[in-house]
Design a protein around this motif. Structure first.
Motif, PDB file in Angstrom:
ATOM      1  N   LYS A  13       8.547   0.583  -1.038  1.00  0.00           N
ATOM      2  CA  LYS A  13       7.839   0.933  -2.273  1.00  0.00           C
ATOM      3  C   LYS A  13       6.492   1.580  -1.941  1.00  0.00           C
ATOM      4  O   LYS A  13       5.812   1.171  -0.994  1.00  0.00           O
ATOM      5  CB  LYS A  13       7.602  -0.319  -3.128  1.00  0.00           C
ATOM      6  CG  LYS A  13       8.821  -0.779  -3.898  1.00  0.00           C
ATOM      7  CD  LYS A  13       8.447  -1.878  -4.871  1.00  0.00           C
ATOM      8  CE  LYS A  13       9.631  -2.289  -5.733  1.00  0.00           C
ATOM      9  NZ  LYS A  13       9.272  -3.309  -6.725  1.00  0.00           N
ATOM     10  N   LEU A  14       6.132   2.575  -2.737  1.00  0.00           N
ATOM     11  CA  LEU A  14       4.855   3.269  -2.552  1.00  0.00           C
ATOM     12  C   LEU A  14       3.925   3.017  -3.730  1.00  0.00           C
ATOM     13  O   LEU A  14       4.374   2.840  -4.861  1.00  0.00           O
ATOM     14  CB  LEU A  14       5.088   4.777  -2.407  1.00  0.00           C
ATOM     15  CG  LEU A  14       5.877   5.257  -1.183  1.00  0.00           C
ATOM     16  CD1 LEU A  14       6.131   6.743  -1.274  1.00  0.00           C
ATOM     17  CD2 LEU A  14       5.143   4.902   0.108  1.00  0.00           C
ATOM     18  N   ASP A  15       2.629   2.970  -3.428  1.00  0.00           N
ATOM     19  CA  ASP A  15       1.606   2.819  -4.462  1.00  0.00           C
ATOM     20  C   ASP A  15       0.520   3.858  -4.175  1.00  0.00           C
ATOM     21  O   ASP A  15      -0.265   3.691  -3.231  1.00  0.00           O
ATOM     22  CB  ASP A  15       1.026   1.395  -4.428  1.00  0.00           C
ATOM     23  CG  ASP A  15       0.005   1.167  -5.518  1.00  0.00           C
ATOM     24  OD1 ASP A  15       0.031   1.915  -6.522  1.00  0.00           O
ATOM     25  OD2 ASP A  15      -0.828   0.246  -5.360  1.00  0.00           O
ATOM     26  N   ASN A  16       0.527   4.950  -4.964  1.00  0.00           N
ATOM     27  CA  ASN A  16      -0.416   6.062  -4.737  1.00  0.00           C
ATOM     28  C   ASN A  16      -0.306   6.619  -3.310  1.00  0.00           C
ATOM     29  O   ASN A  16      -1.298   6.710  -2.570  1.00  0.00           O
ATOM     30  CB  ASN A  16      -1.860   5.603  -5.009  1.00  0.00           C
ATOM     31  CG  ASN A  16      -2.056   5.246  -6.470  1.00  0.00           C
ATOM     32  OD1 ASN A  16      -1.455   5.859  -7.363  1.00  0.00           O
ATOM     33  ND2 ASN A  16      -2.890   4.244  -6.719  1.00  0.00           N
ATOM     34  N   ASP A  17       0.928   6.932  -2.915  1.00  0.00           N
ATOM     35  CA  ASP A  17       1.239   7.531  -1.607  1.00  0.00           C
ATOM     36  C   ASP A  17       0.976   6.598  -0.424  1.00  0.00           C
ATOM     37  O   ASP A  17       1.017   7.029   0.737  1.00  0.00           O
ATOM     38  CB  ASP A  17       0.461   8.841  -1.391  1.00  0.00           C
ATOM     39  CG  ASP A  17       0.858   9.910  -2.404  1.00  0.00           C
ATOM     40  OD1 ASP A  17       2.054   9.930  -2.773  1.00  0.00           O
ATOM     41  OD2 ASP A  17      -0.010  10.694  -2.828  1.00  0.00           O
ATOM     42  N   SER A  18       0.700   5.316  -0.696  1.00  0.00           N
ATOM     43  CA  SER A  18       0.539   4.322   0.369  1.00  0.00           C
ATOM     44  C   SER A  18       1.593   3.235   0.194  1.00  0.00           C
ATOM     45  O   SER A  18       2.063   2.979  -0.917  1.00  0.00           O
ATOM     46  CB  SER A  18      -0.854   3.684   0.303  1.00  0.00           C
ATOM     47  OG  SER A  18      -1.848   4.665   0.479  1.00  0.00           O
ATOM     48  N   PHE A  19       1.972   2.600   1.310  1.00  0.00           N
ATOM     49  CA  PHE A  19       2.970   1.542   1.231  1.00  0.00           C
ATOM     50  C   PHE A  19       2.423   0.343   0.461  1.00  0.00           C
ATOM     51  O   PHE A  19       1.284  -0.095   0.689  1.00  0.00           O
ATOM     52  CB  PHE A  19       3.393   1.087   2.634  1.00  0.00           C
ATOM     53  CG  PHE A  19       4.233   2.109   3.362  1.00  0.00           C
ATOM     54  CD1 PHE A  19       5.487   2.466   2.888  1.00  0.00           C
ATOM     55  CD2 PHE A  19       3.761   2.719   4.511  1.00  0.00           C
ATOM     56  CE1 PHE A  19       6.265   3.412   3.547  1.00  0.00           C
ATOM     57  CE2 PHE A  19       4.526   3.664   5.185  1.00  0.00           C
ATOM     58  CZ  PHE A  19       5.779   4.006   4.693  1.00  0.00           C
ATOM     59  N   LEU A  20       3.243  -0.196  -0.449  1.00  0.00           N
ATOM     60  CA  LEU A  20       2.877  -1.395  -1.188  1.00  0.00           C
ATOM     61  C   LEU A  20       3.103  -2.594  -0.282  1.00  0.00           C
ATOM     62  O   LEU A  20       4.163  -2.721   0.348  1.00  0.00           O
ATOM     63  CB  LEU A  20       3.742  -1.515  -2.448  1.00  0.00           C
ATOM     64  CG  LEU A  20       3.377  -2.625  -3.432  1.00  0.00           C
ATOM     65  CD1 LEU A  20       2.015  -2.360  -4.067  1.00  0.00           C
ATOM     66  CD2 LEU A  20       4.445  -2.726  -4.531  1.00  0.00           C
ATOM     67  N   LEU A  21       2.110  -3.481  -0.166  1.00  0.00           N
ATOM     68  CA  LEU A  21       2.191  -4.637   0.734  1.00  0.00           C
ATOM     69  C   LEU A  21       2.270  -5.937  -0.050  1.00  0.00           C
ATOM     70  O   LEU A  21       1.705  -6.054  -1.135  1.00  0.00           O
ATOM     71  CB  LEU A  21       0.976  -4.659   1.662  1.00  0.00           C
ATOM     72  CG  LEU A  21       0.715  -3.386   2.493  1.00  0.00           C
ATOM     73  CD1 LEU A  21      -0.563  -3.557   3.308  1.00  0.00           C
ATOM     74  CD2 LEU A  21       1.897  -3.075   3.394  1.00  0.00           C
ATOM     75  N   ASP A  22       2.975  -6.938   0.518  1.00  0.00           N
ATOM     76  CA  ASP A  22       3.025  -8.257  -0.117  1.00  0.00           C
ATOM     77  C   ASP A  22       1.834  -9.085   0.360  1.00  0.00           C
ATOM     78  O   ASP A  22       0.949  -8.583   1.049  1.00  0.00           O
ATOM     79  CB  ASP A  22       4.373  -8.952   0.157  1.00  0.00           C
ATOM     80  CG  ASP A  22       4.610  -9.207   1.646  1.00  0.00           C
ATOM     81  OD1 ASP A  22       3.623  -9.272   2.403  1.00  0.00           O
ATOM     82  OD2 ASP A  22       5.781  -9.352   2.047  1.00  0.00           O
ATOM     83  N   SER A  23       1.825 -10.394  -0.001  1.00  0.00           N
ATOM     84  CA  SER A  23       0.676 -11.254   0.332  1.00  0.00           C
ATOM     85  C   SER A  23       0.508 -11.455   1.836  1.00  0.00           C
ATOM     86  O   SER A  23      -0.545 -11.848   2.310  1.00  0.00           O
ATOM     87  CB  SER A  23       0.831 -12.620  -0.357  1.00  0.00           C
ATOM     88  OG  SER A  23       1.975 -13.291   0.129  1.00  0.00           O
ATOM     89  N   LYS A  24       1.572 -11.185   2.629  1.00  0.00           N
ATOM     90  CA  LYS A  24       1.499 -11.313   4.078  1.00  0.00           C
ATOM     91  C   LYS A  24       1.130  -9.997   4.761  1.00  0.00           C
ATOM     92  O   LYS A  24       1.092  -9.912   5.981  1.00  0.00           O
ATOM     93  CB  LYS A  24       2.852 -11.806   4.627  1.00  0.00           C
ATOM     94  CG  LYS A  24       3.088 -13.294   4.448  1.00  0.00           C
ATOM     95  CD  LYS A  24       4.364 -13.682   5.176  1.00  0.00           C
ATOM     96  CE  LYS A  24       4.498 -15.193   5.257  1.00  0.00           C
ATOM     97  NZ  LYS A  24       5.716 -15.589   5.989  1.00  0.00           N
ATOM     98  N   GLY A  25       0.918  -8.956   3.940  1.00  0.00           N
ATOM     99  CA  GLY A  25       0.585  -7.655   4.494  1.00  0.00           C
ATOM    100  C   GLY A  25       1.795  -6.872   4.970  1.00  0.00           C
ATOM    101  O   GLY A  25       1.655  -5.887   5.700  1.00  0.00           O
TER     102      GLY A  25
END
Length: 343
Positions: free
Chosen positions: A279-291
């Motif tokens: 998943k991407l968020d503004n062209d950056s990878f979306l990270l979970d709580s563990k990074g």
């Protein structure tokens, strides 16, 4: 409904619960397959069906022994305690192997599902037109699910409750992976990674006598989410078991045919050779709580048969098939021994 069980019977039921819990957490794998191959699927459904109005009347009237026997509580406690324990132990080990040896893990699961299809089909006797259509229906649904696009994460508590109801289908419907459905609903990371991790931390804090988490707004939010998700899962288990028990009694062969189809269709989800699409968020990878990067779906491909890694994966696939055949062999021997003892 309640059965007399030896200590070894109870131990193996707990182990089956462990396997079921671990399978439920893996996207694409259904804990219901473990129940089906393990030979306790129908007992699971019919036991859950007994969690009804009559059971609550027995409980409210203080007839605890009758409630225990009526609901086959010993069986349910062993299976679900194994499944819950698995979320904090076996599934953590499984997460490690998926992270470091992903291809071989998926290959093993792929082989186990092929073995499961063989195991269930061998016991299936009624190959009528109606049941064959049921198989194709199940295959179609399984394949269609594997190509659906996931939704966005949604932490609305009503939606989380709905996710609990839908996500628990992996236990009650072999071949339909509850974890993969949660990916499609957009809430896999929220519910089975972040919230479970927060719950795990909270349990450790409580045992250490540290209640500072009560002031942590983020922690409380996750605990609410996991509580609502758990409530939805319990409701879903009881509700779907009522329906499944009804249809199993009246259309047993047809339901089994559809289940064979579901399991066959799930092979598309568990196909070992695939690349994760994040998943991407503004062209950056979306990270979970563990990074860690959040998986959106998978892109499947045909392997290169000139590579050693491909043949190693096929070896693990054969190993997966062999595990199920070994379970089948063990089950046959156990039945033969029981018949000899009864005589």
């Amino acid at each position: 409904m309640s059965k007399e069980r030896t200590i070894s019977d109870r131990f193996f039921l707990f182990l089956k619960g462990l396997a079921m819990g671990a399978a439920n957490k893996v996207p694409g794998v259904s804990g219901g397959i473990v129940a089906f191959v393990g030979g306790f699927y129908e007992e699971l459904i019919y036991s859950l069906q007994k969690v009804n109005g009559k059971a609550f009347k027995l409980l409210l009237n203080g007839r605890f022994k009758s409630f225990y026997k009526y609901t086959n509580a010993q069986f349910l406690i062993l299976i679900f305690s194994g499944s819950i324990f698995s979320y904090f132990t076996v599934s953590q080990v499984l997460d490690y192997f998926i992270k470091n040896y992903e291809l071989f893990v998926w290959s093993s699961f792929f082989g186990m599902i092929i073995g499961s299809i063989y195991y269930i089909s061998k016991q299936f006797k009624d190959w009528s037109t109606k049941n064959i259509m049921g198989i194709f229906f199940g295959i179609s649904v399984g394949i269609a699910i594997s190509f659906m696009s996931p939704a966005k994460e949604n932490d609305n508590l009503f939606f989380v409750f709905f996710c609990g109801i839908i996500g628990v289908t992996g236990m009650t419907l072999p071949g339909l992976s509850g974890s993969f459905i949660l990916i499609l609903l957009g809430n896999y990371v929220l519910l089975l990674v972040d919230s479970v991790n927060m719950l795990y931390k909270t349990i450790i804090d409580i045992f250490q006598g540290d209640f500072e988490f009560l002031k942590d707004v983020v922690r409380i939010r996750y605990l609410k989410i996991v509580g609502v998700f758990g409530a939805g899962s319990v409701f879903g288990l009881v509700f779907t078991s009522q329906i499944l028990a009804y249809v199993l009694k009246r259309w047993h062969q047809l339901v089994t045919a559809v289940i064979i189809g579901f399991i066959s269709g799930s092979l598309g989800i568990v196909w070992p050779w695939k690349r994760a699409v994040y998943k991407l968020d503004n062209d950056s990878f979306l990270l979970d709580s563990k990074g860690q990067k959040v998986i959106q779906n998978y892109k499947r491909f045909i392997p290169d048969f000139t590579e050693t890694e491909t043949w190693l994966a096929i070896t693990f696939m054969l190993l997966g098939i062999g595990i199920v055949l070994l379970i089948d062999f063990y089950g046959k021997n156990a039945k033969k021994k029981k018949i000899r003892i009864d005589r």
